[in-house]
Every structure is written in structure tokens, then in C-alpha cells.
Scaffold this motif. Structure first.
Motif, PDB file in Angstrom:
ATOM      1  N   GLN A  24      41.050  46.543  63.123  1.00  0.00           N
ATOM      2  CA  GLN A  24      41.145  45.107  63.383  1.00  0.00           C
ATOM      3  C   GLN A  24      39.937  44.373  62.816  1.00  0.00           C
ATOM      4  O   GLN A  24      40.068  43.292  62.244  1.00  0.00           O
ATOM      5  N   GLU A  25      38.779  44.978  62.946  1.00  0.00           N
ATOM      6  CA  GLU A  25      37.559  44.380  62.391  1.00  0.00           C
ATOM      7  C   GLU A  25      37.676  44.267  60.865  1.00  0.00           C
ATOM      8  O   GLU A  25      37.338  43.238  60.274  1.00  0.00           O
ATOM      9  N   GLU A  26      38.172  45.314  60.228  1.00  0.00           N
ATOM     10  CA  GLU A  26      38.355  45.284  58.772  1.00  0.00           C
ATOM     11  C   GLU A  26      39.381  44.217  58.376  1.00  0.00           C
ATOM     12  O   GLU A  26      39.182  43.457  57.433  1.00  0.00           O
ATOM     13  N   ALA A  27      40.484  44.153  59.123  1.00  0.00           N
ATOM     14  CA  ALA A  27      41.527  43.162  58.837  1.00  0.00           C
ATOM     15  C   ALA A  27      40.985  41.744  59.002  1.00  0.00           C
ATOM     16  O   ALA A  27      41.284  40.861  58.188  1.00  0.00           O
ATOM     17  N   ASP A  28      40.192  41.522  60.035  1.00  0.00           N
ATOM     18  CA  ASP A  28      39.610  40.193  60.252  1.00  0.00           C
ATOM     19  C   ASP A  28      38.695  39.799  59.095  1.00  0.00           C
ATOM     20  O   ASP A  28      38.691  38.652  58.657  1.00  0.00           O
ATOM     21  N   GLY A  29      37.932  40.759  58.583  1.00  0.00           N
ATOM     22  CA  GLY A  29      37.063  40.502  57.433  1.00  0.00           C
ATOM     23  C   GLY A  29      37.858  40.146  56.192  1.00  0.00           C
ATOM     24  O   GLY A  29      37.511  39.223  55.449  1.00  0.00           O
ATOM     25  N   LEU A  30      38.937  40.889  55.953  1.00  0.00           N
ATOM     26  CA  LEU A  30      39.789  40.600  54.797  1.00  0.00           C
ATOM     27  C   LEU A  30      40.456  39.234  54.935  1.00  0.00           C
ATOM     28  O   LEU A  30      40.549  38.473  53.965  1.00  0.00           O
ATOM     29  N   LYS A  31      40.887  38.908  56.135  1.00  0.00           N
ATOM     30  CA  LYS A  31      41.506  37.606  56.382  1.00  0.00           C
ATOM     31  C   LYS A  31      40.529  36.479  56.075  1.00  0.00           C
ATOM     32  O   LYS A  31      40.870  35.520  55.387  1.00  0.00           O
ATOM     33  N   ALA A  32      39.294  36.621  56.549  1.00  0.00           N
ATOM     34  CA  ALA A  32      38.272  35.597  56.288  1.00  0.00           C
ATOM     35  C   ALA A  32      38.028  35.462  54.791  1.00  0.00           C
ATOM     36  O   ALA A  32      37.892  34.348  54.268  1.00  0.00           O
ATOM     37  N   GLU A  33      37.986  36.583  54.100  1.00  0.00           N
ATOM     38  CA  GLU A  33      37.755  36.563  52.650  1.00  0.00           C
ATOM     39  C   GLU A  33      38.930  35.907  51.912  1.00  0.00           C
ATOM     40  O   GLU A  33      38.732  35.127  50.981  1.00  0.00           O
ATOM     41  N   LEU A  34      40.148  36.207  52.347  1.00  0.00           N
ATOM     42  CA  LEU A  34      41.329  35.611  51.724  1.00  0.00           C
ATOM     43  C   LEU A  34      41.367  34.093  51.934  1.00  0.00           C
ATOM     44  O   LEU A  34      41.805  33.349  51.062  1.00  0.00           O
ATOM     45  N   MET A  35      40.897  33.640  53.078  1.00  0.00           N
ATOM     46  CA  MET A  35      40.963  32.213  53.398  1.00  0.00           C
ATOM     47  C   MET A  35      39.767  31.427  52.869  1.00  0.00           C
ATOM     48  O   MET A  35      39.818  30.196  52.814  1.00  0.00           O
ATOM     49  N   GLU A  36      38.720  32.146  52.465  1.00  0.00           N
ATOM     50  CA  GLU A  36      37.487  31.500  52.017  1.00  0.00           C
ATOM     51  C   GLU A  36      37.760  30.557  50.845  1.00  0.00           C
ATOM     52  O   GLU A  36      38.368  30.937  49.841  1.00  0.00           O
ATOM     53  N   ASP A  37      37.317  29.343  50.993  1.00  0.00           N
ATOM     54  CA  ASP A  37      37.426  28.318  49.943  1.00  0.00           C
ATOM     55  C   ASP A  37      38.862  27.995  49.543  1.00  0.00           C
ATOM     56  O   ASP A  37      39.110  27.533  48.433  1.00  0.00           O
ATOM     57  N   ARG A  38      39.835  28.277  50.404  1.00  0.00           N
ATOM     58  CA  ARG A  38      41.225  27.937  50.118  1.00  0.00           C
ATOM     59  C   ARG A  38      41.750  27.073  51.249  1.00  0.00           C
ATOM     60  O   ARG A  38      41.593  27.406  52.419  1.00  0.00           O
ATOM     61  N   PRO A  40      45.141  24.882  53.020  1.00  0.00           N
ATOM     62  CA  PRO A  40      46.532  25.224  53.296  1.00  0.00           C
ATOM     63  C   PRO A  40      47.375  25.212  52.022  1.00  0.00           C
ATOM     64  O   PRO A  40      47.172  24.379  51.144  1.00  0.00           O
ATOM     65  N   GLY A  41      48.279  26.157  51.915  1.00  0.00           N
ATOM     66  CA  GLY A  41      49.146  26.252  50.744  1.00  0.00           C
ATOM     67  C   GLY A  41      49.591  27.682  50.516  1.00  0.00           C
ATOM     68  O   GLY A  41      49.334  28.567  51.335  1.00  0.00           O
ATOM     69  N   GLU A  42      50.254  27.903  49.393  1.00  0.00           N
ATOM     70  CA  GLU A  42      50.718  29.238  49.012  1.00  0.00           C
ATOM     71  C   GLU A  42      50.025  29.662  47.734  1.00  0.00           C
ATOM     72  O   GLU A  42      49.895  28.866  46.795  1.00  0.00           O
ATOM     73  N   TYR A  43      49.599  30.908  47.698  1.00  0.00           N
ATOM     74  CA  TYR A  43      48.843  31.428  46.563  1.00  0.00           C
ATOM     75  C   TYR A  43      49.458  32.743  46.105  1.00  0.00           C
ATOM     76  O   TYR A  43      49.726  33.627  46.926  1.00  0.00           O
ATOM     77  N   ALA A  44      49.698  32.862  44.804  1.00  0.00           N
ATOM     78  CA  ALA A  44      50.245  34.096  44.243  1.00  0.00           C
ATOM     79  C   ALA A  44      49.175  35.169  44.251  1.00  0.00           C
ATOM     80  O   ALA A  44      48.023  34.929  43.902  1.00  0.00           O
ATOM     81  N   ALA A  45      49.566  36.353  44.689  1.00  0.00           N
ATOM     82  CA  ALA A  45      48.659  37.501  44.712  1.00  0.00           C
ATOM     83  C   ALA A  45      49.447  38.703  44.208  1.00  0.00           C
ATOM     84  O   ALA A  45      49.820  39.584  44.984  1.00  0.00           O
ATOM     85  N   GLY A  46      49.704  38.716  42.890  1.00  0.00           N
ATOM     86  CA  GLY A  46      50.547  39.775  42.325  1.00  0.00           C
ATOM     87  C   GLY A  46      51.946  39.637  42.893  1.00  0.00           C
ATOM     88  O   GLY A  46      52.510  38.542  42.927  1.00  0.00           O
ATOM     89  N   PRO A  47      52.507  40.724  43.414  1.00  0.00           N
ATOM     90  CA  PRO A  47      53.857  40.652  43.975  1.00  0.00           C
ATOM     91  C   PRO A  47      53.892  40.011  45.365  1.00  0.00           C
ATOM     92  O   PRO A  47      54.950  39.791  45.933  1.00  0.00           O
ATOM     93  N   LEU A  48      52.730  39.705  45.902  1.00  0.00           N
ATOM     94  CA  LEU A  48      52.639  39.120  47.242  1.00  0.00           C
ATOM     95  C   LEU A  48      52.338  37.631  47.156  1.00  0.00           C
ATOM     96  O   LEU A  48      51.884  37.127  46.129  1.00  0.00           O
ATOM     97  N   THR A  49      52.573  36.938  48.240  1.00  0.00           N
ATOM     98  CA  THR A  49      52.220  35.533  48.355  1.00  0.00           C
ATOM     99  C   THR A  49      51.329  35.374  49.572  1.00  0.00           C
ATOM    100  O   THR A  49      51.670  35.820  50.670  1.00  0.00           O
ATOM    101  N   VAL A  50      50.183  34.763  49.372  1.00  0.00           N
ATOM    102  CA  VAL A  50      49.265  34.482  50.470  1.00  0.00           C
ATOM    103  C   VAL A  50      49.557  33.061  50.935  1.00  0.00           C
ATOM    104  O   VAL A  50      49.480  32.120  50.153  1.00  0.00           O
ATOM    105  N   LYS A  51      49.927  32.922  52.199  1.00  0.00           N
ATOM    106  CA  LYS A  51      50.227  31.609  52.765  1.00  0.00           C
ATOM    107  C   LYS A  51      49.158  31.252  53.776  1.00  0.00           C
ATOM    108  O   LYS A  51      48.900  32.016  54.704  1.00  0.00           O
ATOM    109  N   ILE A  52      48.558  30.088  53.565  1.00  0.00           N
ATOM    110  CA  ILE A  52      47.564  29.596  54.516  1.00  0.00           C
ATOM    111  C   ILE A  52      48.154  28.336  55.140  1.00  0.00           C
ATOM    112  O   ILE A  52      48.499  27.392  54.438  1.00  0.00           O
TER     113      ILE A  52
END
Length: 110
Positions: A24-38, A40-52
Motif C-alpha cells: 500500500q505504501e508503494e502504491a501510494d507513492g506511485l499514485k502521488a507520482e502519477l498525479m504530480e503536476d497533472r 484532472p483529465g485523461e492521459y495516455a500511458a501506453g495501452p492504459l489510460t490514467v484518469k485523474i
């Protein structure tokens, strides 16, 4: 269930809870990194979509009560029952039969 079996289960439970906390700690860190400087919106991440999404808006009850006192703005408020413990002390446990829900049991292993 034997005492040894109980010990084995308890140890495994504690081990898994620790691993979950680490993950959970690792996931929280990744979440913070994914949201950093972004924003609300949708962002392409290869075959995935990151939605904020925007954060949920909630009323700050204390600030609202200071600015809109119940005496002047009664239509902005609703009546809710007191805490269960207070009601039990007022009317007694037997009177509440059929009015109380009990949640799932919990487990603590230390």
C-alpha cells in the motif's frame, strides 16, 4: 482448532498484513507520482489510460455553522439522532430493540 494451528494462522495473518502495508505504501507513492503536476483529465500511458478526477466537494460543517447559524438558517439543517451511547443512556437498551444494526466483527492480532 489446536493452539499450534492458531499460532500458525496468526503468524501468517500478521505476515500478510505487513506485506499489504508495504504494498500500500508503494502504491501510494506511485499514485502521488502519477498525479504530480497533472490536473484532472485523461492521459495516455501506453495501452492504459490514467484518469485523474477532481476531488469531491464536501461542506466544512464548522465553517458553515459559523457563517450560517442554525437559528437564522434552520432550513439549511436537518435533525439527526444522537450517538447510540447517548440514546441508550436516555431511553435504555430494551427500547431500542430493532433499531440498532451491528457491523461485522473485527480481528486484531498483535
Amino acid at each position: 482448532m489446536s493452539a499450534q494451528n492458531l499460532e500458525t494462522l496468526a503468524k501468517r495473518y500478521v505476515e500478510l498484513k505487513s506485506r499489504i502495508a508495504d504494498l500500500q505504501e508503494e502504491a501510494d507513492g506511485l499514485k502521488a507520482e502519477l498525479m504530480e503536476d497533472r490536473g484532472p483529465g485523461e492521459y495516455a500511458a501506453g495501452p492504459l489510460t490514467v484518469k485523474i478526477r477532481k476531488g469531491k466537494r464536501n461542506l466544512d460543517a464548522r465553517a458553515f455553522e459559523r457563517r450560517f447559524p442554525v437559528q437564522q438558517y434552520a432550513d439549511c439543517y436537518r435533525i439527526q439522532p444522537k450517538a447510540l451511547s447517548e440514546i441508550v443512556s436516555q431511553v435504555g437498551e430494551p427500547a431500542l430493540r430493532g433499531c440498532v444494526k451491528t457491523g461485522a466483527a473485527s480481528l486484531v492480532v498483535e
